[in-house]
Design a protein around this motif. Sequence first.
Motif, PDB file in Angstrom:
ATOM      1  N   GLY A  79       0.790  -1.222   0.000  1.00 32.24           N
ATOM      2  CA  GLY A  79       0.000   0.000   0.000  1.00 32.24           C
ATOM      3  C   GLY A  79       0.823   1.273   0.000  1.00 32.24           C
ATOM      4  N   SER A  80       2.144   1.165   0.167  1.00 34.09           N
ATOM      5  CA  SER A  80       2.985   2.367   0.161  1.00 34.09           C
ATOM      6  C   SER A  80       3.017   3.005  -1.219  1.00 34.09           C
ATOM      7  N   LYS A  81       3.297   4.314  -1.236  1.00 31.20           N
ATOM      8  CA  LYS A  81       3.438   5.063  -2.479  1.00 31.20           C
ATOM      9  C   LYS A  81       4.893   5.508  -2.604  1.00 31.20           C
ATOM     10  N   VAL A  82       5.490   5.241  -3.774  1.00 26.38           N
ATOM     11  CA  VAL A  82       6.922   5.463  -3.972  1.00 26.38           C
ATOM     12  C   VAL A  82       7.144   6.284  -5.238  1.00 26.38           C
ATOM     13  N   LEU A  83       8.160   7.166  -5.193  1.00 25.94           N
ATOM     14  CA  LEU A  83       8.613   7.896  -6.368  1.00 25.94           C
ATOM     15  C   LEU A  83      10.024   7.440  -6.697  1.00 25.94           C
ATOM     16  N   ASP A  84      10.239   7.038  -7.959  1.00 25.32           N
ATOM     17  CA  ASP A  84      11.550   6.600  -8.433  1.00 25.32           C
ATOM     18  C   ASP A  84      12.063   7.636  -9.427  1.00 25.32           C
ATOM     19  N   VAL A  85      12.995   8.479  -8.967  1.00 23.61           N
ATOM     20  CA  VAL A  85      13.517   9.582  -9.782  1.00 23.61           C
ATOM     21  C   VAL A  85      14.688   9.080 -10.624  1.00 23.61           C
ATOM     22  N   GLY A  86      14.619   9.362 -11.933  1.00 21.81           N
ATOM     23  CA  GLY A  86      15.631   8.832 -12.841  1.00 21.81           C
ATOM     24  C   GLY A  86      15.402   7.358 -13.087  1.00 21.81           C
ATOM     25  N   SER A  87      14.172   7.020 -13.430  1.00 22.43           N
ATOM     26  CA  SER A  87      13.756   5.609 -13.494  1.00 22.43           C
ATOM     27  C   SER A  87      14.367   4.851 -14.664  1.00 22.43           C
TER      28      SER A  87
END
Length: 222
Positions: A79-87
Amino acid sequence: MAWRSSGATNEALITNLVKNKLIRSDRVKDAMLRVDRAHFAPAKPYDDSPQPLGHKATISAPHMHASACESLLDYLEPGSKVLDVGSGSGYLTAVLANLVAPNGTVIGIDHIQPLNDMANANMGKSEEGRKMLESGQIKFVTGDGREGWAEGAPYDAIHVGAAAAVHHKALTDQLKAPGRLFVPVAEGGTQHIYVIDKNKDGSLERQKLYGVQYVPLTDAPV
């Protein structure tokens, strides 16, 4: 021990990362086993080394992906929300999505549209990857990752896959409280990984971990 972790198959690579204590948890091991690196790395996918993707971008070495997941693990719950910068090619985005499954989401952001096109195509190489895209578990967007992605904020965890020139306030602003950021930062002629925790009261704690060598977090090419 990273240079000893290469294998002939995805399973062998992950087994060696575990043996060399670069993967410490069963959750990270299982998530990395579920994502075949050959779908995301253009050459020698099971070598524990970075690989060029074109567009002056690279896919990081598997031991760095393992370290990022281990460092963020307390904030990577279902359920966590994640941002992957430079994916980039989408590999770590897929691993992170497995760690927050079944109802978590991961947004991969890159400023180079052809890399986002590549990431979407790479996800389509497996049935699980296609389902993640179709369900919205994974979404790739084009933008300046130094500014984060406000539309999806706040995030439980943010991973940055290129070296920042400074500590970008937009990224910590978009963290939940509590939340955690994993980011390489350039300092003079060196780079170091920082783990930045945002506490319940909104205060920040920065921990400097170890030296690295990443491509820089830059403007999109013109």
